[in-house]
Design an enzyme around this catalytic site. Structure first.
Site, mmCIF file in Angstrom:
data_model
loop_
_atom_site.group_PDB
_atom_site.id
_atom_site.type_symbol
_atom_site.label_atom_id
_atom_site.label_comp_id
_atom_site.label_asym_id
_atom_site.label_seq_id
_atom_site.Cartn_x
_atom_site.Cartn_y
_atom_site.Cartn_z
ATOM 1 N NE ARG A 93 -7.638 -5.159 -1.126
ATOM 2 C CZ ARG A 93 -7.892 -4.146 -1.930
ATOM 3 N NH1 ARG A 93 -6.917 -3.329 -2.290
ATOM 4 N NH2 ARG A 93 -9.111 -3.936 -2.383
ATOM 5 C CB SER A 143 -0.901 -0.004 1.242
ATOM 6 O OG SER A 143 -1.770 1.103 1.216
ATOM 7 C CG ASN A 183 -3.997 -1.926 -1.451
ATOM 8 O OD1 ASN A 183 -4.828 -2.773 -1.762
ATOM 9 N ND2 ASN A 183 -3.257 -2.013 -0.375
ATOM 10 C CG HIS A 242 -4.323 4.990 -2.612
ATOM 11 N ND1 HIS A 242 -5.341 4.270 -3.226
ATOM 12 C CD2 HIS A 242 -3.961 4.268 -1.522
ATOM 13 C CE1 HIS A 242 -5.579 3.177 -2.518
ATOM 14 N NE2 HIS A 242 -4.761 3.145 -1.489
ATOM 15 N N GLY A 266 -3.835 -3.908 13.244
ATOM 16 C CA GLY A 266 -2.669 -3.589 12.420
ATOM 17 C C GLY A 266 -1.801 -2.536 13.098
ATOM 18 N NE ARG A 267 5.135 -0.124 13.202
ATOM 19 C CZ ARG A 267 5.660 0.955 12.605
ATOM 20 N NH1 ARG A 267 5.237 1.314 11.410
ATOM 21 N NH2 ARG A 267 6.611 1.647 13.206
ATOM 22 C CB ILE A 268 -1.732 2.712 14.993
ATOM 23 C CG1 ILE A 268 -2.721 3.844 14.789
ATOM 24 C CG2 ILE A 268 -0.551 3.171 15.828
ATOM 25 C CD1 ILE A 268 -4.049 3.421 14.220
ATOM 26 C CD GLU A 269 3.041 6.098 14.320
ATOM 27 O OE1 GLU A 269 3.282 6.804 13.328
ATOM 28 O OE2 GLU A 269 2.534 6.552 15.358
ATOM 29 C CB SER A 270 1.931 0.682 8.891
ATOM 30 O OG SER A 270 3.218 0.387 9.390
#
Length: 300
Positions: free
Chosen positions: A106, A88, A104, A102, A259-263
């Site tokens: 998947r 992404s 993505n 943008h 999921g990892r919030i920063e990502s």
């Protein structure tokens, strides 16, 4: 298939981040390797405060484990195990003359209690969000998308272009987020398409990304702009934030699967404005953009 696609997105991440560093000429991507407690992890790469790119991320992840309850309801299934991987990216340029982009791509698998695949699909796409309307840029981006699609099925471009216009629609504002591109999801095995066929299609689109975006950046990055142009860019970025936090399935999936919030939130631009009841001046370049966003057009 999951190993094959994971290898693909790892290589694609390297290609895209290297090219964007080359275009920027100053900034480099910062890399974070992270792990998800429930299983899996990812490789986040973020670029900030560059000569061309104010903020951007090119992230890959591969997560697995028990399907969270929220996702069970979404897919209308009981308890199951899953695997999901994807790339992404969101790039916010500094100049308001250069569009945000943008993309993505998947892949998803679901398993029964024996560990057998009971469902799998591909999804993805790429879309362009300009702040000022340069029609040749819209035509270029869509032409690259169409060329990639046409190699696999002439019906794909019109279908996935329409799905993109529908998906990236800010319903509470009654306008598109940008000029669209492609959006496809739940691409499953059928009489017409094997999973290998879908892999070939999705990777074709992924491989087309740099060709779709970089020439636009090169054309626009050195154009002059004013503080007023910059203010307009920040107001429009506000609409981008609204879409991502209210409507975007990828953001919601990341939040619901721990999921990892920063990502997940790397897609948000660093400088944004919300001006009360703002309307562009009649006949202005800003209004020209709004008219296209309110009524998406066919670029090809």
């Amino acid at each position: 298939m999951k190993d094959k696609f994971l290898t693909y997105i790892q290589n694609l991440q390297n290609q895209i981040s290297s090219k964007l560093e080359e275009v920027d000429g100053v900034a480099k991507f910062r890399e974070d390797i992270w792990e998800r407690p429930e299983g899996g992890g990812g490789r986040t790469r973020v670029i900030e405060n560059g000569e061309v790119f104010e903020k951007g991320g090119v992230n890959i992840s591969a997560v697995h484990g028990k399907l969270p309850e929220a996702m069970q309801k979404m897919f209308n299934v009981g308890e199951a195990d899953f695997f999901a991987c994807g790339l992404s990216l969101v790039i916010h340029p500094k100049s308001p003359m250069v569009p945000t982009v943008h993309a993505n791509w998947r892949y998803f698998e679901m398993y029964n209690e024996k560990g057998e695949i009971i469902n799998s699909w591909f999804g993805g796409g790429q879309d362009l969000t300009p702040y000022y309307l340069f029609e040749e840029d819209g035509k270029h981006f869509h032409q690259i998308c169409k060329t990639a699609c046409d190699k696999h099925n002439p019906e794909f471009y019109p279908k996935y272009k329409k799905q993109c216009d529908t998906y990236f629609w800010n319903a509470h504002r009654n306008e598109a987020r940008g000029l669209g591109g492609l959006f496809f999801d739940y691409c499953k095995e059928s009489e017409q398409m094997t999973m290998e066929d879908w892999y070939n299609f999705v990777t074709e689109v992924g491989n087309s990304f740099l060709e779709a975006y970089v020439p636009i950046v090169e054309r626009r990055k050195d154009l002059p702009y004013t503080d007023e142009n910059r203010k307009w860019q920040e107001i429009r970025r506000g609409r981008y934030v609204e879409f991502n936090l209210v409507h975007d399935k990828g953001t919601l999936f990341g939040l619901k699967t721990n999921g990892r919030i920063e990502s997940i939130l790397m897609s948000l631009p660093p400088h944004v404005q919300w001006v009360y009841d703002h309307h562009p001046e009649a006949g202005s370049e800003e209004e020209k953009l709004i008219k296209v966003l309110e009524n998406p057009i066919d670029w090809i």
